[in-house]
Design an enzyme around this catalytic site. Structure first.
Site, PDB file in Angstrom:
ATOM      1  N   GLU A  46      61.693  67.333  63.973  1.00 54.35           N
ATOM      2  CA  GLU A  46      60.673  68.326  63.662  1.00 54.35           C
ATOM      3  C   GLU A  46      59.587  68.169  64.712  1.00 54.35           C
ATOM      4  O   GLU A  46      58.864  67.158  64.742  1.00 54.35           O
ATOM      5  CB  GLU A  46      60.101  68.124  62.268  1.00 54.35           C
ATOM      6  CG  GLU A  46      59.073  69.184  61.901  1.00 54.35           C
ATOM      7  CD  GLU A  46      58.452  68.986  60.531  1.00 54.35           C
ATOM      8  OE1 GLU A  46      57.437  69.666  60.248  1.00 54.35           O
ATOM      9  OE2 GLU A  46      58.955  68.168  59.743  1.00 54.35           O
ATOM     10  N   ASN A  84      59.225  73.423  60.272  1.00 60.36           N
ATOM     11  CA  ASN A  84      59.100  73.439  58.821  1.00 60.36           C
ATOM     12  C   ASN A  84      58.415  74.726  58.370  1.00 60.36           C
ATOM     13  O   ASN A  84      57.407  75.144  58.941  1.00 60.36           O
ATOM     14  CB  ASN A  84      58.310  72.225  58.343  1.00 60.36           C
ATOM     15  CG  ASN A  84      58.655  71.851  56.919  1.00 60.36           C
ATOM     16  OD1 ASN A  84      59.232  72.642  56.175  1.00 60.36           O
ATOM     17  ND2 ASN A  84      58.309  70.635  56.541  1.00 60.36           N
ATOM     18  N   ASP A 101      60.226  72.430  52.493  1.00 61.36           N
ATOM     19  CA  ASP A 101      59.747  71.471  51.501  1.00 61.36           C
ATOM     20  C   ASP A 101      58.267  71.676  51.215  1.00 61.36           C
ATOM     21  O   ASP A 101      57.522  72.204  52.035  1.00 61.36           O
ATOM     22  CB  ASP A 101      59.991  70.035  51.972  1.00 61.36           C
ATOM     23  CG  ASP A 101      59.121  69.649  53.158  1.00 61.36           C
ATOM     24  OD1 ASP A 101      59.130  70.413  54.134  1.00 61.36           O
ATOM     25  OD2 ASP A 101      58.450  68.613  53.102  1.00 61.36           O
ATOM     26  N   GLU A 102      57.868  71.277  50.020  1.00 58.10           N
ATOM     27  CA  GLU A 102      56.462  71.148  49.623  1.00 58.10           C
ATOM     28  C   GLU A 102      55.637  72.422  49.844  1.00 58.10           C
ATOM     29  O   GLU A 102      54.455  72.340  50.187  1.00 58.10           O
ATOM     30  CB  GLU A 102      55.824  69.962  50.353  1.00 58.10           C
ATOM     31  CG  GLU A 102      56.515  68.637  50.054  1.00 58.10           C
ATOM     32  CD  GLU A 102      55.913  67.450  50.792  1.00 58.10           C
ATOM     33  OE1 GLU A 102      55.962  66.331  50.245  1.00 58.10           O
ATOM     34  OE2 GLU A 102      55.394  67.643  51.906  1.00 58.10           O
ATOM     35  N   TYR A 141      63.148  55.960  54.205  1.00 55.68           N
ATOM     36  CA  TYR A 141      62.036  56.426  55.033  1.00 55.68           C
ATOM     37  C   TYR A 141      61.270  55.263  55.652  1.00 55.68           C
ATOM     38  O   TYR A 141      61.119  54.199  55.043  1.00 55.68           O
ATOM     39  CB  TYR A 141      61.062  57.263  54.199  1.00 55.68           C
ATOM     40  CG  TYR A 141      61.423  58.722  54.125  1.00 55.68           C
ATOM     41  CD1 TYR A 141      60.619  59.691  54.687  1.00 55.68           C
ATOM     42  CD2 TYR A 141      62.600  59.122  53.510  1.00 55.68           C
ATOM     43  CE1 TYR A 141      60.958  61.029  54.629  1.00 55.68           C
ATOM     44  CE2 TYR A 141      62.957  60.457  53.436  1.00 55.68           C
ATOM     45  CZ  TYR A 141      62.129  61.412  54.004  1.00 55.68           C
ATOM     46  OH  TYR A 141      62.474  62.727  53.950  1.00 55.68           O
ATOM     47  N   ASP A 189      52.748  59.901  58.567  1.00 57.52           N
ATOM     48  CA  ASP A 189      51.681  60.220  57.622  1.00 57.52           C
ATOM     49  C   ASP A 189      50.324  59.617  58.001  1.00 57.52           C
ATOM     50  O   ASP A 189      49.298  60.255  57.849  1.00 57.52           O
ATOM     51  CB  ASP A 189      52.076  59.748  56.217  1.00 57.52           C
ATOM     52  CG  ASP A 189      53.229  60.575  55.654  1.00 57.52           C
ATOM     53  OD1 ASP A 189      54.073  61.023  56.458  1.00 57.52           O
ATOM     54  OD2 ASP A 189      53.298  60.762  54.436  1.00 57.52           O
TER      55      ASP A 189
END
Length: 615
Positions: free
Chosen positions: A197, A238, A299-300, A398, A442
């Site tokens: 990504e 995304n 996602d999300e 992850y 993150d």
């Protein structure tokens, strides 16, 4: 002393003579039964007497174009690994040669399996070019442990089709050398799918070119390496959530809530303009990516909110699908429109699973690969029963930059395999395409690339083992990790922790600026630049994932903090000096007219070249 031993001593005269007679024979028998060390481990090995000796005069024998491509890559890697320059020739083989053989009729090997036979010569056979290539990876691993390979034969076929690594370089730029190391390591361990990504600098939409992007030439370089090493590099933009890297400067495309607030991360799927914008990006990516898959994320989308705040979603769904439609149908509709667009371009769609909560009446288009990472209402077994190809991207796999790290040792001890999803363990592997580990940024400043690499390699070898063969080939995790030590890194892998100059005090000079500073190597292989005023650090501006990613942000002297990654620098050789590149923002310093040090992407401002001299 046993009676039999007494009788033997009487015959042979001494314990030493008895040892010479008995011990070598039993040791040889054990060695012949034991498979050579590789990652993934060989699941079958039929030993033979003798060994193959790699030495002077070795040739790579290959006749067909496919065989020669495999042999040419192997020759490059043998040279990079320090095994000399080996010629690629056609015709008959002689003792000591390595034979590359692609035999399409050998259907039992499948698309990626191979047979390796070591004797007076060594042969690698595959039904396909890819299969033969993987056989050469095993050969390279064996040669990494010595030039003599025990005689024997193995047939080695993967259990799963998709064996992958996912990388989100979606906000925090990851250097091309680091990604190239990853591709080489993946191929060396027989992983075949790198899902990235990331943002490619757009010609069609320059307003979206906020930093974090890659140039098209950089992506072409990475894809070419992937093609050479049989690693398919699959791009992801995304959507319709997490679209802020693309639409933060396009409020006209942002979803608006019932209070009139624009949502920079959410694409308005009810607008045709939103779909047109997204598919234009897909077209631009097709200029540099050659993969047969397209990952749209999905996602999300409603993370931190819900559909009730966006009444236009329900209106759109009901207008298109009738009164019984739900707001989530508008979201599924967008997925299906992208799927149809991708299919028309010859690409298969991939999505994450968490948006498939069962609140929709419109099904996701058949054939869409679902990557399962989160335990939601719709379970893996249901997705398989509905006919969707399913990849295991479990959260337990992850590695979060500066946060959660996969517990590889625990997974190994549990004999984790791709049937083990978060929330459900399946009895059969039917319908499961494979599995991948995922690297996410993150807390972008939480770790440097080199620190991430240390955590990555054990996890990478573990996912390679579990997707190719037996998930628990060794009795202990320590024994399994020793395999990685034995086979080492891939040929061509670069040590990115080496500084180009020694620690010490230097005078830095460039046009418009000069200063004296101490350079000290950090534990992860970068450098701090320290003066009497403090350590050089990038700070200020808007933070994205805890990182100042805006071009033009100033670098100043701050109180030194060994834990602050924004105080770490790469000294990148350039002409007769060095560029100063921040290891987190990956922007180089330039000098303003009034002498300030500011960061910019290298294609926006020419980096300052610093000439260093020791006082």
């Amino acid at each position: 002393m046993g009676e039999l031993r007494k009788r033997l001593l009487g015959l042979f005269g001494s314990a030493a003579a008895l040892t010479l007679l008995v011990a070598p024979t039993s040791a040889v028998a054990r060695d012949q039964q034991k498979a050579p060390v590789t990652v993934p481990a060989l699941t079958n090995w039929a030993s033979e007497s003798g060994s193959y000796q790699y030495g002077r005069g070795v040739r790579l024998v290959a006749d067909s174009p496919a065989e020669r491509r495999v042999a040419d890559t192997l020759a490059d890697d043998l040279r990079a690994a320090g095994h000399g320059t080996v010629p690629v020739v056609g015709g008959g083989a002689r003792t000591g040669d390595i034979v590359i053989d692609v035999q399409p009729a050998t259907t039992s090997l499948g698309a990626e399996g191979y047979e390796l036979h070591a004797g007076r010569r060594l042969s690698v056979t595959g039904a396909t070019e890819t299969g033969a290539f993987y056989g050469t990876r095993t050969l390279l691993q064996l040669l990494a442990q010595g030039d003599r390979i025990p005689a024997g034969r193995t047939v080695d076929v993967p259990r799963y089709k998709e064996r992958g690594v996912g990388v989100c370089a979606c906000y925090i730029h990851i250097t091309l050398p680091w990604l190239e190391n990853l591709v080489r390591e993946m191929a060396y361990n027989k992983l075949n799918q790198l899902l990235v990504e990331l943002k490619v600098k757009s010609d069609a939409h320059p307003e979206a070119d906020t930093w974090g992007y890659y140039t098209k030439d950089e992506i072409r370089q990475l894809v070419a390496l992937g093609d050479k090493y049989h690693v398919e590099i699959i791009p992801e933009i995304n959507s319709p959530g997490h679209m802020d890297p693309w639409i933060e400067n396009r409020p006209d495309l942002q979803l608006t809530d019932s209070d009139g607030n624009k949502q920079p991360a959410r694409l308005d799927v009810t607008q045709q303009a939103g779909f047109d914008y997204y598919t234009s990006l897909m077209d631009e990516y097709a200029q540099v990516f050659t993969a047969k898959s397209w990952h749209m994320g999905a996602d999300e989308y409603m993370l931190g909110s819900d559909y009730s705040k966006y009444p236009q979603m329900l209106r759109y769904a009901q207008e298109k699908y009738g009164a019984s439609a739900t707001p989530q149908d508008a979201y599924i509709d967008f997925i299906n429109r992208v799927q149809a667009y991708a299919a028309n371009k010859g690409k298969q769609l991939r999505i994450w699973n968490d948006g498939l909560t069962g609140a929709n009446t419109v099904p996701v288009a058949a054939g869409t690969t679902v990557e399962h990472w989160l335990n939601v209402t719709t379970k893996p077994s249901q997705l398989i029963a509905q006919g969707y190809p399913l990849m295991n991207a479990a959260y337990s796999l992850y590695l979060i930059r500066g946060g959660f790290h996969s517990d590889t040792e625990s997974l190994y001890d549990q004999s984790w395999d791709p049937r083990s999803f978060d929330g459900e363990k399946l009895a059969s592997s039917k319908g499961i395409t494979g599995a991948k580990i995922s690297l996410w940024p993150d807390n972008g400043r939480g770790e440097t690339e080199n620190e991430v690499a240390v955590e990555l390699w054990p996890a990478l070898r573990h996912i390679a083992q579990t997707t190719w063969g037996d998930p628990h080939p060794d009795a202990t995790y320590a024994e399994f990790t020793a395999r990685g030590t034995d086979v080492g890194h891939a040929p061509g892998w670069r040590d990115l922790t080496r500084l180009p100059l020694a620690d010490g005090t230097y005078t830095f000079r460039t046009t418009g600026a000069s200063f004296e500073a101490d350079i000290t190597r950090t534990a992860d292989g970068y450098a701090t630049v320290r003066t009497a005023e403090g350590c050089l650090e990038v700070s200020g501006g808007k933070l994205t994932l805890n990182v100042p990613l805006q071009p033009g942000v100033e670098a100043t002297w701050k109180a030194c903090d060994a834990t602050d990654t924004l105080q770490r620098w790469q000294l990148t050789p350039a002409s007769d000096g060095f560029q100063l590149v921040n290891v987190i923002t990956q922007m180089a310093l330039t000098v303003t007219g009034d002498g300030r040090l500011v960061q910019y992407p290298p294609d926006q401002r020419t980096p300052a070249v610093w000439h260093l001299t020791a006082p």
